[in-house]
Design a protein around this motif. Structure first.
Motif, PDB file in Angstrom:
ATOM      1  N   TRP A   1       0.866  -0.887   0.318  1.00  0.00           N
ATOM      2  CA  TRP A   1      -0.203   0.170  -0.342  1.00  0.00           C
ATOM      3  C   TRP A   1       0.904   1.493  -0.245  1.00  0.00           C
ATOM      4  O   TRP A   1       0.315   2.655  -0.293  1.00  0.00           O
ATOM      5  CB  TRP A   1      -0.609  -0.182   1.113  1.00  0.00           C
ATOM      6  N   LYS A   2       1.792   0.850   0.357  1.00  0.00           N
ATOM      7  CA  LYS A   2       2.758   2.329   0.312  1.00  0.00           C
ATOM      8  C   LYS A   2       2.617   3.607  -1.206  1.00  0.00           C
ATOM      9  O   LYS A   2       2.900   4.437  -0.407  1.00  0.00           O
ATOM     10  CB  LYS A   2       4.537   2.237   0.533  1.00  0.00           C
ATOM     11  N   HIS A   3       2.162   2.888  -2.559  1.00  0.00           N
ATOM     12  CA  HIS A   3       1.868   3.917  -2.655  1.00  0.00           C
ATOM     13  C   HIS A   3       0.501   4.613  -2.686  1.00  0.00           C
ATOM     14  O   HIS A   3       0.508   6.129  -3.502  1.00  0.00           O
ATOM     15  CB  HIS A   3       1.507   3.265  -4.921  1.00  0.00           C
ATOM     16  N   MET A   4       0.099   4.483  -1.422  1.00  0.00           N
ATOM     17  CA  MET A   4      -0.833   5.340  -1.152  1.00  0.00           C
ATOM     18  C   MET A   4      -1.855   6.020   0.319  1.00  0.00           C
ATOM     19  O   MET A   4      -2.101   6.357   0.445  1.00  0.00           O
ATOM     20  CB  MET A   4      -2.656   4.440  -0.831  1.00  0.00           C
ATOM     21  N   LEU A   5      -0.153   5.719   0.295  1.00  0.00           N
ATOM     22  CA  LEU A   5       0.273   6.038   2.251  1.00  0.00           C
ATOM     23  C   LEU A   5       1.000   7.322   2.142  1.00  0.00           C
ATOM     24  O   LEU A   5       2.230   7.337   1.312  1.00  0.00           O
ATOM     25  CB  LEU A   5       0.978   5.062   3.348  1.00  0.00           C
ATOM     26  N   SER A   6       0.713   8.020   3.423  1.00  0.00           N
ATOM     27  CA  SER A   6       1.165   9.599   3.575  1.00  0.00           C
ATOM     28  C   SER A   6       2.569   9.066   3.889  1.00  0.00           C
ATOM     29  O   SER A   6       2.889   8.142   4.610  1.00  0.00           O
ATOM     30  CB  SER A   6       1.031  10.348   3.666  1.00  0.00           C
ATOM     31  N   ASP A   7       4.038   9.749   3.700  1.00  0.00           N
ATOM     32  CA  ASP A   7       5.396   9.271   4.798  1.00  0.00           C
ATOM     33  C   ASP A   7       4.767   9.803   6.188  1.00  0.00           C
ATOM     34  O   ASP A   7       5.641   8.504   6.660  1.00  0.00           O
ATOM     35  CB  ASP A   7       5.965  10.518   4.366  1.00  0.00           C
ATOM     36  N   LYS A   8       3.816  10.720   6.495  1.00  0.00           N
ATOM     37  CA  LYS A   8       3.613  10.861   7.663  1.00  0.00           C
ATOM     38  C   LYS A   8       2.982   8.996   8.697  1.00  0.00           C
ATOM     39  O   LYS A   8       3.351   8.343   9.237  1.00  0.00           O
ATOM     40  CB  LYS A   8       2.286  11.468   8.475  1.00  0.00           C
ATOM     41  N   ILE A   9       2.653   8.547   7.422  1.00  0.00           N
ATOM     42  CA  ILE A   9       1.941   7.473   7.708  1.00  0.00           C
ATOM     43  C   ILE A   9       3.695   6.259   8.034  1.00  0.00           C
ATOM     44  O   ILE A   9       2.827   5.085   8.866  1.00  0.00           O
ATOM     45  CB  ILE A   9       0.508   6.569   7.361  1.00  0.00           C
ATOM     46  N   LEU A  10       3.509   5.974   6.946  1.00  0.00           N
ATOM     47  CA  LEU A  10       4.680   4.773   6.511  1.00  0.00           C
ATOM     48  C   LEU A  10       6.274   5.288   7.586  1.00  0.00           C
ATOM     49  O   LEU A  10       6.563   4.588   8.326  1.00  0.00           O
ATOM     50  CB  LEU A  10       5.283   5.477   5.231  1.00  0.00           C
ATOM     51  N   ASN A  11       6.154   6.601   8.003  1.00  0.00           N
ATOM     52  CA  ASN A  11       7.485   6.447   9.510  1.00  0.00           C
ATOM     53  C   ASN A  11       6.878   5.886  10.495  1.00  0.00           C
ATOM     54  O   ASN A  11       7.098   5.690  11.298  1.00  0.00           O
ATOM     55  CB  ASN A  11       7.172   7.719   9.273  1.00  0.00           C
ATOM     56  N   GLN A  12       5.354   6.303  10.708  1.00  0.00           N
ATOM     57  CA  GLN A  12       4.724   5.409  12.404  1.00  0.00           C
ATOM     58  C   GLN A  12       5.339   3.978  12.269  1.00  0.00           C
ATOM     59  O   GLN A  12       4.944   3.836  13.210  1.00  0.00           O
ATOM     60  CB  GLN A  12       3.023   6.443  12.166  1.00  0.00           C
ATOM     61  N   LEU A  13       4.257   4.019  10.453  1.00  0.00           N
ATOM     62  CA  LEU A  13       4.196   2.433  10.653  1.00  0.00           C
ATOM     63  C   LEU A  13       5.722   1.652  10.716  1.00  0.00           C
ATOM     64  O   LEU A  13       5.307   0.183  11.615  1.00  0.00           O
ATOM     65  CB  LEU A  13       4.078   2.057   9.037  1.00  0.00           C
ATOM     66  N   ASP A  14       6.817   2.230  10.778  1.00  0.00           N
ATOM     67  CA  ASP A  14       8.428   1.525  10.977  1.00  0.00           C
ATOM     68  C   ASP A  14       8.271   1.844  12.318  1.00  0.00           C
ATOM     69  O   ASP A  14       8.744   0.686  13.150  1.00  0.00           O
ATOM     70  CB  ASP A  14       9.272   2.646  10.232  1.00  0.00           C
ATOM     71  N   LEU A  15       8.341   3.254  12.925  1.00  0.00           N
ATOM     72  CA  LEU A  15       7.733   3.417  14.463  1.00  0.00           C
ATOM     73  C   LEU A  15       7.128   1.930  14.967  1.00  0.00           C
ATOM     74  O   LEU A  15       7.807   1.531  16.220  1.00  0.00           O
ATOM     75  CB  LEU A  15       7.543   4.261  15.017  1.00  0.00           C
ATOM     76  N   PHE A  16       6.110   1.851  14.267  1.00  0.00           N
ATOM     77  CA  PHE A  16       5.145   0.537  15.017  1.00  0.00           C
ATOM     78  C   PHE A  16       5.966  -0.932  14.555  1.00  0.00           C
ATOM     79  O   PHE A  16       5.851  -1.455  16.248  1.00  0.00           O
ATOM     80  CB  PHE A  16       4.315   0.504  14.499  1.00  0.00           C
ATOM     81  N   VAL A  17       6.813  -1.001  14.046  1.00  0.00           N
ATOM     82  CA  VAL A  17       7.516  -1.968  13.471  1.00  0.00           C
ATOM     83  C   VAL A  17       8.761  -2.433  14.798  1.00  0.00           C
ATOM     84  O   VAL A  17       8.512  -3.379  15.176  1.00  0.00           O
ATOM     85  CB  VAL A  17       7.786  -2.287  12.605  1.00  0.00           C
ATOM     86  N   GLU A  18       9.564  -1.262  15.012  1.00  0.00           N
ATOM     87  CA  GLU A  18      10.416  -0.988  15.874  1.00  0.00           C
ATOM     88  C   GLU A  18      10.144  -1.071  17.548  1.00  0.00           C
ATOM     89  O   GLU A  18       9.978  -1.583  18.393  1.00  0.00           O
ATOM     90  CB  GLU A  18      11.381   0.531  16.087  1.00  0.00           C
ATOM     91  N   HIS A  19       8.580  -0.381  17.825  1.00  0.00           N
ATOM     92  CA  HIS A  19       8.249  -1.330  18.830  1.00  0.00           C
ATOM     93  C   HIS A  19       7.309  -2.198  18.899  1.00  0.00           C
ATOM     94  O   HIS A  19       8.008  -3.116  20.422  1.00  0.00           O
ATOM     95  CB  HIS A  19       6.172   0.098  18.932  1.00  0.00           C
ATOM     96  N   LEU A  20       7.188  -3.211  18.195  1.00  0.00           N
ATOM     97  CA  LEU A  20       6.772  -4.566  18.536  1.00  0.00           C
ATOM     98  C   LEU A  20       7.830  -5.382  18.568  1.00  0.00           C
ATOM     99  O   LEU A  20       7.861  -6.367  19.358  1.00  0.00           O
ATOM    100  CB  LEU A  20       6.419  -5.562  16.921  1.00  0.00           C
ATOM    101  N   LYS A  21       9.521  -5.317  18.174  1.00  0.00           N
ATOM    102  CA  LYS A  21      10.469  -5.557  18.550  1.00  0.00           C
ATOM    103  C   LYS A  21      10.873  -5.623  20.044  1.00  0.00           C
ATOM    104  O   LYS A  21      11.641  -6.831  20.144  1.00  0.00           O
ATOM    105  CB  LYS A  21      11.711  -5.200  17.731  1.00  0.00           C
ATOM    106  N   VAL A  22      10.350  -4.977  20.395  1.00  0.00           N
ATOM    107  CA  VAL A  22      10.584  -4.557  22.070  1.00  0.00           C
ATOM    108  C   VAL A  22       9.510  -5.278  22.805  1.00  0.00           C
ATOM    109  O   VAL A  22       9.662  -5.055  24.352  1.00  0.00           O
ATOM    110  CB  VAL A  22      11.439  -3.088  22.417  1.00  0.00           C
ATOM    111  N   ILE A  23       8.514  -5.493  23.004  1.00  0.00           N
ATOM    112  CA  ILE A  23       7.692  -5.593  23.811  1.00  0.00           C
ATOM    113  C   ILE A  23       7.155  -6.918  24.007  1.00  0.00           C
ATOM    114  O   ILE A  23       7.940  -7.557  23.474  1.00  0.00           O
ATOM    115  CB  ILE A  23       6.276  -4.750  22.752  1.00  0.00           C
TER     116      ILE A  23
END
Length: 168
Positions: A146-168
């Protein structure tokens, strides 16, 4: 869904709130959401994108529907972001996300299309790692889809969400 004694079926909305101005005047909510990226977007099945309240709320003390916490995402991506299904057996049992106890063993499962999908069994730690690995892989797959339809703000937040998953 939020703020008013949720029913048993909506327990995952407990502790979630709605921006007070939107409660006072729902037309303000509508006027705001129509300005968001992907408001009228549809997925590959012709279904409208869903309003998402948790992605940006994960790094905020305010949980629920607020100007800084909502966005629109395709349903498959929105669903995979859910960390704990309200009916999942790990709730209140002290087990990590995605890990359930089945008799004297533990198993890992992830939600796929709203239904649990078995990932494997082992120790609590092994199952937790199976879950995190599968969850992160699926989020990355859907983000790429879906990256072609998502804003940079959302894509960056998804990256942060993945990083959060790694440590919980």
């Amino acid at each position: 869904r939020c703020g008013y004694n949720p029913s048993a079926g909506l327990k995952h909305y407990e502790g979630k709130t709605i921006h007070q101005k939107w409660l006072d005047d729902p037309t303000l909510f509508y006027k705001f959401v129509v300005t968001l990226d992907n408001y009228n977007s549809v997925d590959d099945k012709g279904k409208p994108f869903h309003i998402e309240k948790d992605l940006f709320g994960s790094n905020s003390e305010v949980k629920g529907y607020h100007p800084h916490t909502i966005c629109f995402l395709p349903n498959d991506l929105n669903q995979i972001l859910q960390l704990e299904h309200p009916n999942q057996r790990t709730v209140n049992k002290g087990l990590p996300l995605g890990v359930t106890q089945d008799g004297n063993r533990y198993k890992a499962q992830i939600s796929a299309g709203g239904k649990p999908s078995y990932l494997g069994s082992g120790t609590v730690d092994e199952c937790s790692m199976l879950y995190k690995t599968a969850k992160i892989l699926r989020i990355k797959e859907l983000t790429d889809k879906w990256k072609h339809m998502l804003s940079d703000k959302i894509l960056n937040q998804l990256d942060l969400f993945v990083e959060h998953l790694k440590v919980i």
